[in-house]
Scaffold this active site. Structure first.
Site, PDB file in Angstrom:
ATOM      1  N   LYS A 173       0.805  -1.218   0.000  1.00 44.75           N
ATOM      2  CA  LYS A 173       0.000   0.000   0.000  1.00 44.75           C
ATOM      3  C   LYS A 173       0.839   1.270   0.000  1.00 44.75           C
ATOM      4  O   LYS A 173       0.382   2.307  -0.448  1.00 44.75           O
ATOM      5  CB  LYS A 173      -0.964   0.021   1.201  1.00 44.75           C
ATOM      6  CG  LYS A 173      -2.111  -0.974   1.061  1.00 44.75           C
ATOM      7  CD  LYS A 173      -3.267  -0.644   1.998  1.00 44.75           C
ATOM      8  CE  LYS A 173      -4.416  -1.609   1.803  1.00 44.75           C
ATOM      9  NZ  LYS A 173      -5.531  -1.372   2.736  1.00 44.75           N
ATOM     10  N   LYS A 189     -11.420  -3.451  -6.005  1.00 51.51           N
ATOM     11  CA  LYS A 189     -12.026  -2.283  -6.629  1.00 51.51           C
ATOM     12  C   LYS A 189     -10.992  -1.234  -6.953  1.00 51.51           C
ATOM     13  O   LYS A 189     -11.122  -0.479  -7.900  1.00 51.51           O
ATOM     14  CB  LYS A 189     -13.069  -1.671  -5.695  1.00 51.51           C
ATOM     15  CG  LYS A 189     -14.436  -2.269  -5.922  1.00 51.51           C
ATOM     16  CD  LYS A 189     -15.537  -1.421  -5.360  1.00 51.51           C
ATOM     17  CE  LYS A 189     -15.079  -0.572  -4.212  1.00 51.51           C
ATOM     18  NZ  LYS A 189     -16.124   0.226  -3.612  1.00 51.51           N
ATOM     19  N   LYS A 200      -5.530 -10.224  -7.581  1.00 58.70           N
ATOM     20  CA  LYS A 200      -6.781 -10.501  -6.871  1.00 58.70           C
ATOM     21  C   LYS A 200      -7.845  -9.470  -7.250  1.00 58.70           C
ATOM     22  O   LYS A 200      -7.527  -8.332  -7.596  1.00 58.70           O
ATOM     23  CB  LYS A 200      -6.554 -10.597  -5.358  1.00 58.70           C
ATOM     24  CG  LYS A 200      -6.391  -9.302  -4.638  1.00 58.70           C
ATOM     25  CD  LYS A 200      -6.489  -9.525  -3.127  1.00 58.70           C
ATOM     26  CE  LYS A 200      -6.582  -8.147  -2.473  1.00 58.70           C
ATOM     27  NZ  LYS A 200      -6.824  -8.155  -1.057  1.00 58.70           N
TER      28      LYS A 200
HETATM   29  P1  AMP Z   1     -11.337  -5.220   2.354  1.00 56.59           P
HETATM   30  O1  AMP Z   1     -12.394  -4.683   1.461  1.00 56.59           O
HETATM   31  O2  AMP Z   1      -9.961  -5.176   1.749  1.00 56.59           O
HETATM   32  O3  AMP Z   1     -11.420  -4.664   3.752  1.00 56.59           O
HETATM   33  O4  AMP Z   1     -11.618  -6.775   2.492  1.00 56.59           O
HETATM   34  C1  AMP Z   1     -12.704  -7.280   3.201  1.00 56.59           C
HETATM   35  C2  AMP Z   1     -12.618  -8.780   3.279  1.00 56.59           C
HETATM   36  O5  AMP Z   1     -12.717  -9.341   1.963  1.00 56.59           O
HETATM   37  C3  AMP Z   1     -11.295  -9.321   3.857  1.00 56.59           C
HETATM   38  O6  AMP Z   1     -11.549 -10.434   4.680  1.00 56.59           O
HETATM   39  C4  AMP Z   1     -10.509  -9.720   2.649  1.00 56.59           C
HETATM   40  O7  AMP Z   1      -9.587 -10.756   2.923  1.00 56.59           O
HETATM   41  C5  AMP Z   1     -11.605 -10.193   1.704  1.00 56.59           C
HETATM   42  N1  AMP Z   1     -11.239 -10.022   0.295  1.00 56.59           N
HETATM   43  C6  AMP Z   1     -10.938  -8.858  -0.337  1.00 56.59           C
HETATM   44  N2  AMP Z   1     -10.660  -9.079  -1.633  1.00 56.59           N
HETATM   45  C7  AMP Z   1     -10.803 -10.417  -1.831  1.00 56.59           C
HETATM   46  C8  AMP Z   1     -10.662 -11.285  -2.977  1.00 56.59           C
HETATM   47  N3  AMP Z   1     -10.325 -10.816  -4.177  1.00 56.59           N
HETATM   48  N4  AMP Z   1     -10.900 -12.605  -2.796  1.00 56.59           N
HETATM   49  C9  AMP Z   1     -11.260 -13.092  -1.588  1.00 56.59           C
HETATM   50  N5  AMP Z   1     -11.401 -12.333  -0.470  1.00 56.59           N
HETATM   51  C10 AMP Z   1     -11.181 -11.021  -0.590  1.00 56.59           C
END
Ligand code: AMP
Ligand code: TRP
Length: 334
Positions: free
Chosen positions: A115, A200, A197
């Site tokens: 990041k 957004k 991965k």
């Molecule tokens: P975040 O929006 O980064 O706070 O992620 C929220 C949750 O979604 C966390 O548990 C992440 O590990 C999971 N997550 C985010 N992106 C992915 C992805 N591409 N595949 C699987 N899990 C994800």
């Protein structure tokens, strides 16, 4: 005496609309296990401050995330749903744990490296400290299990190390949490580049399926998803795009092996047509509920007020113990 039910804690950033990676990797697992555990789910608005944020959009995104979690099936009777900044103990415990976590540990966190993108002079100190706040979130509630995606494993390991170190230094105080990372769904990949991965922030809108996408947007995105060379539908290491599409297929229909058999000899087109239907059917009810909740903002507001109240009733007595163990109390007569 009945054994205490295991406590689950997880957090999600209020990043506006969620995508199916968030849903399949995290939210859906929270919902599925809801009845088996004592659950606490937190919208981590303080974590969102680690990168530049507009106050108005942070506020709006916090509400969107609450509505999304409710629409996806988080049940406020079965789970505490609250906003991190509403419970001041998170910030306080973060500061106290800053004296327990080490600089070296934080420097090794891969998420910080990703990041900060090398711009270490200009990113906030909060971005560096992000994992300690996450540790505080988890151990404040003595969580046993932390269901997250694979990308969070290192942060949960840090939570274990910090909890154990605190316990050794100040006496047994915190439960040492364990990660709960599912073998399937922990990493949903971009529809445009299966080596990245789904995210957004990192891709164009065609790279992810948002929980607010319409039926026709979903269909279009699935049909435009990149595929691998060749034409055989199989999930093998030389076929990362197909592996990802079949992964989404299997999670939403629970049939990975069957899908492989069914599509033998049929090619990518048939798979995409069926996958589009499966994704549309899975997302539609969530999208419709989300729109309903957004039209009735009082509902989420009342859930979050009650959630904060319940979270505080756990956090307040815990912090009293922590302050006392660390020698921060008893000097002023009340
Ligand atoms: P975040 O929006 O980064 O706070 O992620 C929220 C949750 O979604 C966390 O548990 C992440 O590990 C999971 N997550 C985010 N992106 C992915 C992805 N591409 N595949 C699987 N899990 C994800
Ligand atoms: N860092 C997590 C993410 O980006 C969000 C998070 C904050 C979290 N605090 C948490 C997850 C505590 C689990 C437990 O996804």
């Amino acid at each position: 005496m009945a054994e205490r039910r295991k406590r689950v804690f997880s957090g999600i950033q209020p990043s506006g609309v969620s995508h199916i990676g968030n849903y399949l990797g995290a939210i859906r697992n929270w919902v599925a296990q809801q009845e088996s555990y004592d659950n606490i789910f937190c919208i981590v608005n303080l974590h969102a401050l680690t990168l530049p944020t507009e106050p108005a959009s942070l506020h709006a995104n916090t509400i969107t995330m609450a509505n999304t979690l409710l629409a996806a099936g988080i049940d406020p009777q079965a789970s505490i749903l609250f906003v991190q900044g509403d419970v001041r103990e998170h910030s306080e415990l973060c500061w106290l744990l800053n004296s327990v976590a080490t600089f070296g540990e934080l420097r090794r966190m891969t998420q910080f490296k990703d990041k900060s993108g090398g711009a270490e002079e200009s990113v906030s100190a909060a971005l560096f400290d992000y994992p300690v706040l996450q540790v505080a979130d988890i151990i404040l509630y003595d969580a046993d299990l932390v269901p997250v995606g694979e990308d969070q494993r290192q942060h949960i390991e840090l939570a274990r190390d910090v909890a154990q170190r605190f316990n050794r230094r100040y006496g047994d105080t915190f439960v040492v949490p364990a990660p709960d990372i599912k073998a399937n769904g922990a990493r949903i990949m971009s529809l445009e580049d299966p080596t990245k991965k789904m995210s957004k922030s990192a891709g164009s809108t065609g790279s992810y399926i948002a929980l607010t996408d319409t039926d026709s947007e979903i269909t279009k995105k699935v049909k435009r998803a990149v595929t691998d060379s060749g034409s055989e539908v199989k999930a093998t290491p030389d076929k990362p795009a197909l592996t990802n599409l079949l992964g989404i297929y299997s999670l939403l229909s629970n049939t990975v092996s069957r899908s492989r058999v069914r599509y033998a000899g049929k090619g990518y087109g048939a798979l995409k047509t069926d996958l589009a239907t499966i994704v549309v059917d899975a997302i539609r009810p969530i999208r419709e509920k989300l729109l309903e909740y957004e039209a009735n903002p009082d509902y989420a507001a009342s859930v979050l007020a009650e959630g904060a109240e319940r979270a505080r009733s756990l956090a307040t007595p815990k912090m009293e113990i922590v302050r006392e163990r660390m020698g921060l109390t008893g000097h002023a007569i009340r």
